[in-house]
Each structure stands twice: as structure tokens, then as C-alpha cells.
Motif scaffolding. Structure first.
Motif, PDB file in Angstrom:
ATOM      1  N   ALA A  95      10.558   1.233  -7.848  1.00 32.16           N
ATOM      2  CA  ALA A  95      10.674  -0.070  -7.385  1.00 32.16           C
ATOM      3  C   ALA A  95       9.352  -0.593  -7.063  1.00 32.16           C
ATOM      4  O   ALA A  95       9.242  -1.701  -7.116  1.00 32.16           O
ATOM      5  CB  ALA A  95      11.407   0.378  -5.637  1.00 32.16           C
ATOM      6  N   ASN A  96       8.433   0.360  -6.691  1.00 37.49           N
ATOM      7  CA  ASN A  96       7.134  -0.138  -6.643  1.00 37.49           C
ATOM      8  C   ASN A  96       6.467  -0.923  -8.062  1.00 37.49           C
ATOM      9  O   ASN A  96       5.946  -1.507  -8.091  1.00 37.49           O
ATOM     10  CB  ASN A  96       6.212   1.015  -6.274  1.00 37.49           C
ATOM     11  N   ALA A  97       6.808   0.018  -9.095  1.00 44.19           N
ATOM     12  CA  ALA A  97       6.685  -0.729 -10.394  1.00 44.19           C
ATOM     13  C   ALA A  97       7.437  -1.945 -10.628  1.00 44.19           C
ATOM     14  O   ALA A  97       6.615  -2.694 -11.563  1.00 44.19           O
ATOM     15  CB  ALA A  97       6.773   0.496 -11.526  1.00 44.19           C
ATOM     16  N   SER A  98       8.540  -2.194 -10.171  1.00 42.25           N
ATOM     17  CA  SER A  98       9.068  -3.486 -10.526  1.00 42.25           C
ATOM     18  C   SER A  98       8.559  -4.520  -9.497  1.00 42.25           C
ATOM     19  O   SER A  98       9.073  -5.666  -9.606  1.00 42.25           O
ATOM     20  CB  SER A  98      10.522  -3.245 -10.220  1.00 42.25           C
ATOM     21  N   LYS A  99       7.654  -4.291  -8.870  1.00 37.67           N
ATOM     22  CA  LYS A  99       7.063  -5.276  -7.680  1.00 37.67           C
ATOM     23  C   LYS A  99       7.921  -5.766  -6.580  1.00 37.67           C
ATOM     24  O   LYS A  99       7.770  -6.841  -5.992  1.00 37.67           O
ATOM     25  CB  LYS A  99       6.390  -6.548  -8.617  1.00 37.67           C
ATOM     26  N   SER A 100       8.906  -5.005  -6.237  1.00 38.70           N
ATOM     27  CA  SER A 100      10.011  -5.382  -5.335  1.00 38.70           C
ATOM     28  C   SER A 100       8.952  -5.225  -3.971  1.00 38.70           C
ATOM     29  O   SER A 100       8.387  -4.127  -3.754  1.00 38.70           O
ATOM     30  CB  SER A 100      10.913  -4.294  -5.224  1.00 38.70           C
ATOM     31  N   ARG A 101       8.926  -6.224  -3.193  1.00 38.52           N
ATOM     32  CA  ARG A 101       8.434  -5.977  -1.906  1.00 38.52           C
ATOM     33  C   ARG A 101       9.046  -5.588  -0.781  1.00 38.52           C
ATOM     34  O   ARG A 101       8.659  -4.981   0.100  1.00 38.52           O
ATOM     35  CB  ARG A 101       7.859  -7.773  -1.540  1.00 38.52           C
ATOM     36  N   ARG A 102      10.340  -6.094  -0.632  1.00 40.92           N
ATOM     37  CA  ARG A 102      11.169  -5.564   0.437  1.00 40.92           C
ATOM     38  C   ARG A 102      12.384  -4.619  -0.184  1.00 40.92           C
ATOM     39  O   ARG A 102      13.112  -5.017  -1.195  1.00 40.92           O
ATOM     40  CB  ARG A 102      12.065  -6.686   1.024  1.00 40.92           C
ATOM     41  N   VAL A 103      12.590  -3.237   0.224  1.00 42.10           N
ATOM     42  CA  VAL A 103      13.363  -2.535  -0.334  1.00 42.10           C
ATOM     43  C   VAL A 103      14.198  -1.680   0.855  1.00 42.10           C
ATOM     44  O   VAL A 103      13.786  -1.433   2.018  1.00 42.10           O
ATOM     45  CB  VAL A 103      12.605  -1.378  -0.843  1.00 42.10           C
ATOM     46  N   LEU A 104      15.631  -1.777   0.466  1.00 44.71           N
ATOM     47  CA  LEU A 104      16.404  -1.037   1.437  1.00 44.71           C
ATOM     48  C   LEU A 104      16.899   0.299   1.001  1.00 44.71           C
ATOM     49  O   LEU A 104      17.334   0.404  -0.264  1.00 44.71           O
ATOM     50  CB  LEU A 104      17.702  -2.117   1.756  1.00 44.71           C
ATOM     51  N   LEU A 105      16.984   1.278   1.742  1.00 39.02           N
ATOM     52  CA  LEU A 105      17.293   2.741   1.244  1.00 39.02           C
ATOM     53  C   LEU A 105      18.645   3.023   1.997  1.00 39.02           C
ATOM     54  O   LEU A 105      18.376   3.162   3.168  1.00 39.02           O
ATOM     55  CB  LEU A 105      15.953   3.612   1.281  1.00 39.02           C
ATOM     56  N   VAL A 106      19.284   3.557   1.485  1.00 40.86           N
ATOM     57  CA  VAL A 106      20.870   3.895   1.925  1.00 40.86           C
ATOM     58  C   VAL A 106      21.253   5.063   1.383  1.00 40.86           C
ATOM     59  O   VAL A 106      21.052   5.270   0.184  1.00 40.86           O
ATOM     60  CB  VAL A 106      21.766   2.805   2.131  1.00 40.86           C
ATOM     61  N   LYS A 136     -10.699  -4.286  -9.100  1.00 40.66           N
ATOM     62  CA  LYS A 136      -9.532  -4.826  -9.969  1.00 40.66           C
ATOM     63  C   LYS A 136      -8.576  -3.705  -9.753  1.00 40.66           C
ATOM     64  O   LYS A 136      -8.035  -2.819 -10.708  1.00 40.66           O
ATOM     65  CB  LYS A 136      -9.725  -5.072 -11.465  1.00 40.66           C
ATOM     66  N   THR A 137      -7.500  -3.924  -8.524  1.00 41.48           N
ATOM     67  CA  THR A 137      -6.419  -2.934  -8.711  1.00 41.48           C
ATOM     68  C   THR A 137      -5.560  -3.945  -7.486  1.00 41.48           C
ATOM     69  O   THR A 137      -5.915  -4.595  -6.725  1.00 41.48           O
ATOM     70  CB  THR A 137      -6.817  -1.567  -7.971  1.00 41.48           C
ATOM     71  N   GLU A 138      -4.256  -3.566  -7.859  1.00 35.16           N
ATOM     72  CA  GLU A 138      -3.018  -3.980  -7.041  1.00 35.16           C
ATOM     73  C   GLU A 138      -2.776  -3.212  -6.036  1.00 35.16           C
ATOM     74  O   GLU A 138      -2.600  -1.892  -6.181  1.00 35.16           O
ATOM     75  CB  GLU A 138      -1.831  -4.545  -7.823  1.00 35.16           C
ATOM     76  N   PRO A 139      -2.540  -3.411  -4.726  1.00 34.49           N
ATOM     77  CA  PRO A 139      -2.223  -2.814  -3.451  1.00 34.49           C
ATOM     78  C   PRO A 139      -0.549  -2.394  -3.839  1.00 34.49           C
ATOM     79  O   PRO A 139      -0.159  -2.863  -4.573  1.00 34.49           O
ATOM     80  CB  PRO A 139      -2.420  -3.454  -2.505  1.00 34.49           C
ATOM     81  N   ARG A 140      -0.168  -1.496  -2.943  1.00 33.01           N
ATOM     82  CA  ARG A 140       1.241  -1.126  -3.182  1.00 33.01           C
ATOM     83  C   ARG A 140       1.922  -2.498  -3.031  1.00 33.01           C
ATOM     84  O   ARG A 140       1.816  -3.335  -2.086  1.00 33.01           O
ATOM     85  CB  ARG A 140       1.683   0.046  -2.155  1.00 33.01           C
ATOM     86  N   ALA A 141       3.153  -2.517  -3.996  1.00 30.39           N
ATOM     87  CA  ALA A 141       3.873  -3.558  -4.092  1.00 30.39           C
ATOM     88  C   ALA A 141       4.792  -3.869  -2.661  1.00 30.39           C
ATOM     89  O   ALA A 141       5.145  -5.083  -2.132  1.00 30.39           O
ATOM     90  CB  ALA A 141       4.681  -3.790  -5.284  1.00 30.39           C
ATOM     91  N   ILE A 142       5.429  -2.651  -2.396  1.00 38.51           N
ATOM     92  CA  ILE A 142       6.481  -2.568  -1.447  1.00 38.51           C
ATOM     93  C   ILE A 142       5.677  -2.700  -0.060  1.00 38.51           C
ATOM     94  O   ILE A 142       4.930  -2.183   0.358  1.00 38.51           O
ATOM     95  CB  ILE A 142       7.227  -1.311  -1.384  1.00 38.51           C
ATOM     96  N   ARG A 143       6.225  -3.963   0.678  1.00 42.45           N
ATOM     97  CA  ARG A 143       5.726  -4.286   1.950  1.00 42.45           C
ATOM     98  C   ARG A 143       6.562  -3.800   3.041  1.00 42.45           C
ATOM     99  O   ARG A 143       6.031  -3.381   4.077  1.00 42.45           O
ATOM    100  CB  ARG A 143       5.450  -5.958   2.099  1.00 42.45           C
ATOM    101  N   GLN A 144       7.922  -3.620   2.803  1.00 45.94           N
ATOM    102  CA  GLN A 144       8.801  -3.134   3.716  1.00 45.94           C
ATOM    103  C   GLN A 144       9.606  -2.250   3.178  1.00 45.94           C
ATOM    104  O   GLN A 144      10.577  -2.603   2.139  1.00 45.94           O
ATOM    105  CB  GLN A 144       9.423  -4.583   4.512  1.00 45.94           C
TER     106      GLN A 144
END
Length: 512
Positions: A95-106, A136-144
């Protein structure tokens, strides 16, 4: 990353507005509903697409009947904590590699408190990115990350403990990952001082003059070859009555280790910035204690210095005098960690502790014995050893007890001092522990050798934050439940001012 709990069924999770949906599928998953998501997962399971291996992922893009554009189904074994950790690591990395910012886990099944904590810590671990000295680095994509569970209120305490653990682990990772010129003893002391902003946490830093007055001759001998002045850090967390005996944590704080005159090989010497992993873990624990406010007293002691070479550096064959008066022949200047720890262990006695645990990246021999899976555990007290081992199992931050037979101490005998600092290669992790044992008379003492677990090498090079999880679990097991310390008014005001709003139908999000 913000973490949130929300009461959701699997069918409800399919309608939530989120960038990505992760479904944990246990091997006995009940997928009998008539909704689109249950049908999709049931078909995939019956077709064998999920497989039988815990952590196996199946990805969907814009599946029918699911609001999220990305869906990952992941085999979660029996939904035990260890299985959940494996599954969440795999899914959140995707999910982080896909640049998803909001993730729901169930989960297609009930998560207990231990499994929920494993999910939160695994998600943080999978998405962690070190950025401090990179331009030059991107922080973690997932915010929530929202965790959908059958009863959010019942699992809220587990979430709070997990989030505090994540904060502690990431604080430890941050300082252990910093290069030696960005993490000097002075800088490490400032990091410790920053923790004193939390309620019930105090910090005192002693410099060379104060350490000399204490006659910490072994500690000073290691530091004397460096241009960076030593620091002796004393952290105090008081969540119980003043007269309650504290738990004392002692962390090895060698901010860079060249080996001294007994110089290390050049290859991979850069990794000796991680030689303060024990100190980092103590800082991480105090970061979490300030968040959780449990009802117990804890002392953190960190002797911090560099092991460097100049004309004043300690030499093989030198004899130094420790704080308790024992003389030590230094046969190998690269066995410096035990020299700074022995003075810190002597200092710990003034607190009349309930128990003392030292944590150190102490020996390569422990890496040979246990690899990077379990930390080495040594103790003269069976009950203390059992408590630490149980805490490690519960936190998925495991250790393994090794012996302290008297015969192992024979190699430390010398003609020129009370004790030598090394005893040869055989049983090196044990003889190092036997050296430390000489300074623990009348203490309930344990030693954790984390040389194999504090960091990873190779493509995944970086600090692990271990054993913050083990130590925090051990401390919480000794005191009253987290939160019973009743945080001070300033903390409550700060929490109220900075708390993110609760999601619709959910519990308040926590930031890590």
C-alpha cells in the motif's frame, strides 16, 4: 501516521471512502455474506489464489462493489499476533509503494488486543522512512491507517499502547540511524532533554567534571581518545509514589565505535553508528512512558561517548579503576561497552532499584549465537529473566536466555588487575556478561545483548528500534495499567489542544 479505530463489519468496510482496503483473511475465514466483497474474496479463496502461506498477497484494482480503488487480500494464518504482523508487513509495504494515503485495514474475523497491537506496530514498521540527513527522499506515503474492528471501544486501550510503542520505537530508530556526526554524546543528551517536556519525566546530564567527581574511571578511559566530551544521562519517570523502588534501564551509548587502538576493519565500520542502540532503546522507552503515564517509577541511565583514537586513547594493557574500585586490565580496547556499563551499573545502586536491566550492542559473539532473530538474555534472577522473556514473547520482540555458569568467568582472570575486560573468543557473549555481573552485587540484574537485533545490514540497512517493545511491555507488566498515572494538568491540556478529531463513527485518531 495517524491511527484510528472504527467499528466496522467486512461489508461496511467495502463502502468506506479510502484509497486502499486491506483484508486479513484467516485460514478459517467465514465469507458467507451476500455482499460483493465477501463474494469476491470467497471466489479468490476457493480458486486457490490466496494460497496457504501467511503473508501471501492478492491485489485487485477497482474491484466491483468496493469503494477503495485498491484492494489487497492477505493470508493472515490464524489471526494470532505473529501471523497478523507477517500479513500486515506485506500488505502495508504494498500500500505504501502504491502511494495510498488513506488505508483501511479489516479482518475477516475478530482481532484480539495482542493482534491489534501487532497490526499497528507492523504497519508503522513497514512504512517507516528515515529522512533526517537525506535531501531527496519521499516520506511515508500512508498518512492515516484506520482499523475496522467489531467493537472499537473495547480495543481502544490496546490501540493507545500500540501507538505509544510506535512512537518509542521510531524515536529509537531516529537516533540510532543518525550518522555519528549528527548524533554526538552532546546531541544524544539534548534528545534526552527533549523527553522531559512530557509529564513526570525529568532529565539530568552530567559532563566530564561531574563524572570525574564520581570516579567513573572505566567510563572516562573509553572517552579520553575522543574530541567529543562524554555525557552521562539520567532520565527519571515518576508515575508512582516517591518511595516506590524504581525499575532501572541502563543503555550503552557509544555514539561511534572505531574499536580504539584495537581498530576495527574498515569494511562496514560505518555501522558502528548503531553502537548506541541500547541508549536509543532507553530513550524510546521514555518517549512511550511519557505518552502512556503508567503507575510505576523508572530510571534511565545512559553513559554516552565515542571510542576514538588520538594520542590520549586507551591502550591494550592499560589498567583502569572503575567506580566501585575494581581495577580492570584492558586487553582489547574494542571491548569498550562493558567498561562504560560497569560504572553505570554501579551508579544504579544509589536508586535502590527493584531491578536493573542493561541493554547493549555488546558482542559479535551474540550475533553468531542467535543471529538477528532473538536478543541475548542473561540474568542472575530467574523471576526477572522469566518476566523479560514473557514480555518479549508478548511484544513479538523476543529474547533467549543464555547461561552464566561460574566457569565462564575463569578467562577474565589476569596477573595485573582484579579482572580483564576480555576472555578470548569462546563464549564471548557469556564472558562479557560475566564481566558485567561482577558489578551487580545485591542487584536483581539482567543484561540484554542486542548486537544482532538492534539494526539490519545490507539493502535493508537501518535501526530496528528493538528492544523498545520488549522493555515497554516488561515495565507495563510491573506497574499499574497504562493511564492510571493520571497525567498532569499540562499534559491533559496539551492532549486536548493537539488531539485530531474523531472520525465518523470511530474513535479518536492517534498520531505517531
Amino acid at each position: 501516521m495517524d491511527f484510528q479505530l472504527k467499528t466496522l463489519s467486512l461489508a461496511q468496510a467495502a463502502t468506506e471512502k479510502t484509497d486502499a482496503l486491506i483484508v486479513l483473511l484467516p485460514r478459517d475465514a467465514a465469507l458467507e455474506g451476500g455482499d460483493a466483497l465477501a463474494g469476491l474474496l470467497r471466489d479468490a479463496w476457493q480458486a486457490g489464489d490466496i494460497g496457504e502461506r501467511t503473508g501471501r498477497l492478492l491485489a485487485f484494482y477497482k474491484p466491483a462493489g468496493v469503494s477503495a480503488s485498491r484492494l489487497w487480500a492477505v493470508h493472515a494464518g490464524d489471526l494470532r499476533a505473529a501471523d497478523v504482523r507477517t500479513a500486515v508487513l506485506a500488505a502495508v509495504q504494498a500500500a505504501n509503494a502504491s502511494k495510498s494515503r488513506r488505508v483501511l485495514l479489516v479482518a475477516a474475523g475478530a482481532l484480539d488486543a495482542a493482534a491489534l497491537r501487532a497490526a499497528v506496530t507492523a504497519a508503522a514498521d513497514a512504512s517507516y522512512v528515515y529522512t533526517t540527513t537525506r535531501t531527496k527522499t519521499e516520506p511515508r506515503a500512508i498518512r492515516q491507517l484506520t482499523l475496522g474492528v467489531p467493537d472499537a471501544k473495547a480495543l481502544q486501550p490496546a490501540l493507545e499502547t500500540a501507538v505509544a510503542t510506535v512512537r518509542g520505537v521510531e524515536f529509537a530508530k531516529e537516533w540510532a540511524n543518525r550518522p555519528g556526526n549528527h548524533c554526538t554524546p552532546t546531541m544524544l543528551a539534548e534528545a534526552a532533554r527533549s523527553l522531559a517536556k512530557a509529564p513526570r519525566v525529568r532529565c539530568e546530564v552530567l559532563g566530564p567534571k561531574e563524572v570525574a567527581a564520581l570516579r567513573m574511571g572505566a567510563f572516562m578511559a573509553v572517552a579520553q581518545g575522543s574530541a567529543e566530551p562524554l555525557r552521562f544521562i539520567v532520565l527519571r519517570y515518576q508515575g508512582a509514589a516517591k518511595d516506590a523502588a524504581p525499575q532501572v534501564l541502563v543503555g550503552k551509548g557509544i555514539t561511534f565505535d572505531t574499536g580504539g587502538v584495537s581498530l576495527k576493519p574498515a569494511a562496514e565500520m560505518d555501522e558502528m553508528k548503531f553502537d548506541m542502540g541500547g541508549a536509543a532503546s532507553v530513550l524510546g522507552v521514555f518517549r512511550a512512558l511519557g505518552e502512556l503515564q503508567p503507575a510505576l517509577n523508572v530510571i534511565g541511565l545512559i553513559p554516552a561517548c565515542e571510542n576514538m583514537n588520538d594520542g590520549r586513547a586507551l591502550k591494550p594493557g592499560d589498567v583502569v579503576t572503575s567506580m566501585n574500585g575494581q581495577t580492570i586490565e584492558v586487553l582489547n580496547t574494542d571491548a569498550e561497552g562493558r567498561l562504560i556499563l560497569c560504572d553505570a551499573l554501579e551508579y544504579a545502586k544509589r536508586f535502590k532499584p527493584a531491578a536493573v536491566v542493561d541493554i547493549a550492542t555488546l558482542t559479535g559473539a551474540c550475533v553468531i549465537a542467535l543471529g538477528g532473530v532473538r536478543s541475548g538474555l542473561f540474568s542472575t534472577d530467574d523471576a526477572l529473566a522469566q518476566a523479560l522473556q514473557a514480555a518479549g514473547e508478548a511484544a513479538l520482540d523476543r529474547c533467549w536466555r543464555l547461561p552464566l555458569d561460574e566457569e565462564y568467568g575463569e578467562g577474565l582472570k589476569t596477573n595485573f588487575a582484579d579482572v580483564a575486560n576480555v576472555a578470548g573468543r569462546a563464549g564471548g557473549a557469556i564472558t562479557a556478561a560475566k564481566f558485567l555481573q561482577r558489578f551487580t552485587a545485591d542487584l536483581r540484574w539482567a543484561h540484554l545483548d542486542i548486537a544482532g537485533t538492534a539494526w539490519k545490514s545490507g539493502a535493508a540497512k537501518g535501526a530496528t528500534g528493538r528492544p523498545v517493545g520488549l522493555l515497554l511491555q516488561y515495565l507495563l507488566d510491573q506497574g499499574a495499567p497504562a493511564g492510571t498515572g493520571k497525567p498532569a494538568r499540562a499534559a491533559r491540556k496539551s492532549a486536548a489542544a493537539g488531539a485530531p478529531a474523531a472520525g465518523k463513527g470511530g474513535r479518536t485518531a492517534r498520531r505517531a
